[in-house]
Design an enzyme around this catalytic site. Structure first.
Site, PDB file in Angstrom:
ATOM      1  N   CYS A  65       0.876  -1.176   0.000  1.00  0.00           N
ATOM      2  CA  CYS A  65       0.000   0.000   0.000  1.00  0.00           C
ATOM      3  C   CYS A  65       0.915   1.228   0.000  1.00  0.00           C
ATOM      4  O   CYS A  65       2.112   1.088  -0.235  1.00  0.00           O
ATOM      5  CB  CYS A  65      -0.988  -0.023   1.172  1.00  0.00           C
ATOM      6  SG  CYS A  65      -0.259   0.053   2.815  1.00  0.00           S
ATOM      7  N   THR A  67       2.086   3.436   2.356  1.00  0.00           N
ATOM      8  CA  THR A  67       3.157   3.420   3.365  1.00  0.00           C
ATOM      9  C   THR A  67       3.548   2.007   3.768  1.00  0.00           C
ATOM     10  O   THR A  67       4.619   1.809   4.350  1.00  0.00           O
ATOM     11  CB  THR A  67       2.684   4.122   4.656  1.00  0.00           C
ATOM     12  OG1 THR A  67       1.500   3.441   5.115  1.00  0.00           O
ATOM     13  CG2 THR A  67       2.379   5.595   4.420  1.00  0.00           C
ATOM     14  N   ARG A 132      17.530 -20.074  18.677  1.00  0.00           N
ATOM     15  CA  ARG A 132      16.851 -19.343  19.755  1.00  0.00           C
ATOM     16  C   ARG A 132      15.577 -18.639  19.267  1.00  0.00           C
ATOM     17  O   ARG A 132      14.656 -18.381  20.044  1.00  0.00           O
ATOM     18  CB  ARG A 132      17.796 -18.328  20.411  1.00  0.00           C
ATOM     19  CG  ARG A 132      18.202 -17.165  19.505  1.00  0.00           C
ATOM     20  CD  ARG A 132      19.333 -16.359  20.111  1.00  0.00           C
ATOM     21  NE  ARG A 132      19.660 -15.159  19.357  1.00  0.00           N
ATOM     22  CZ  ARG A 132      20.378 -15.165  18.219  1.00  0.00           C
ATOM     23  NH1 ARG A 132      20.799 -16.303  17.703  1.00  0.00           N
ATOM     24  NH2 ARG A 132      20.644 -14.023  17.605  1.00  0.00           N
ATOM     25  N   ARG A 136      11.129 -17.975  20.495  1.00  0.00           N
ATOM     26  CA  ARG A 136      10.388 -16.701  20.458  1.00  0.00           C
ATOM     27  C   ARG A 136       9.155 -16.821  19.574  1.00  0.00           C
ATOM     28  O   ARG A 136       8.095 -16.282  19.898  1.00  0.00           O
ATOM     29  CB  ARG A 136      11.325 -15.582  19.995  1.00  0.00           C
ATOM     30  CG  ARG A 136      12.428 -15.359  21.038  1.00  0.00           C
ATOM     31  CD  ARG A 136      13.646 -14.637  20.541  1.00  0.00           C
ATOM     32  NE  ARG A 136      14.681 -14.665  21.569  1.00  0.00           N
ATOM     33  CZ  ARG A 136      15.924 -14.295  21.381  1.00  0.00           C
ATOM     34  NH1 ARG A 136      16.317 -13.838  20.201  1.00  0.00           N
ATOM     35  NH2 ARG A 136      16.794 -14.368  22.365  1.00  0.00           N
TER      36      ARG A 136
HETATM   37  C1  RB5 Z   1      -4.169   5.184   0.436  1.00  0.00           C
HETATM   38  O1  RB5 Z   1      -4.260   6.550   0.127  1.00  0.00           O
HETATM   39  C2  RB5 Z   1      -3.260   4.975   1.631  1.00  0.00           C
HETATM   40  O2  RB5 Z   1      -3.886   5.421   2.790  1.00  0.00           O
HETATM   41  C3  RB5 Z   1      -2.857   3.515   1.745  1.00  0.00           C
HETATM   42  O3  RB5 Z   1      -2.238   3.122   0.564  1.00  0.00           O
HETATM   43  C4  RB5 Z   1      -1.890   3.155   2.848  1.00  0.00           C
HETATM   44  O4  RB5 Z   1      -0.789   3.994   2.857  1.00  0.00           O
HETATM   45  C5  RB5 Z   1      -2.459   2.950   4.188  1.00  0.00           C
HETATM   46  O5  RB5 Z   1      -1.776   2.616   5.159  1.00  0.00           O
END
Ligand code: RB5
Length: 148
Positions: A65, A67, A132, A136
């Site tokens: 997506c 970010t 190890r 976890r």
């Molecule tokens: C879409 O605009 C954006 O919000 C999405 O791609 C993402 O970054 C959300 O976390």
């Protein structure tokens, strides 16, 4: 290996490039969309990939997506999913070595295409270190059992 991949509109271009890399490495790919730049909601696409990885119908997943944050939040709601947001090479490597990450998440508005390709290649080529870290991961399974 069988991969499931999906993105929202922000990741559409990068998804196409990554599918090519996966296929060049000999992997099978299930492309779960989205298939255009038209605005969609990332949870719908995160769920498609994470649910397949969760039940073992795909061995690994890739989600993209803008970010990478939204897709990570969604994917890590699913049992057996260890989704790692890797927008640089060090975390890509460590997420395989230490966390045995089974979903790679990328932020298409954070990384350029060339870096994203390197991240994918690093993630594909790095094995889980075991030892190890198994203890976890077992603790994560135990948390899932208690929480879900
Ligand atoms: C879409 O605009 C954006 O919000 C999405 O791609 C993402 O970054 C959300 O976390």
């Amino acid at each position: 290996m069988l991969f499931a991949i999906a993105c929202d509109h922000a990741g559409y271009l990068l998804k196409k490039e990554i599918i090519e890399i996966l296929q060049q490495h000999g992997h099978e790919v299930i492309d779960l969309g989205t298939h255009s730049y038209e605005s969609v909601d990332y949870p719908d696409y995160g769920e498609k990939v994470a649910s397949l990885v969760s039940i073992g119908k795909a061995e690994r997943g890739i989600l993209i997506c803008g970010t990478g944050i939204g897709m990570s939040i969604v994917a890590n709601k699913f049992r057996n999913v260890r989704a790692s947001l890797c927008n640089e090479l060090f975390t890509a490597k460590m997420s395989r070595l230490h966390n045995d990450a089974n979903i790679l998440v990328l932020g298409s508005r954070v990384v350029g295409i060339d870096l994203a390709k390197e991240i994918v290649t690093t993630w594909l080529n790095t094995p889980f270190e075991g030892e190890r870290h198994c203890i976890r991961l077992k603790k994560i399974f135990d948390i899932e059992k208690r929480v879900f």
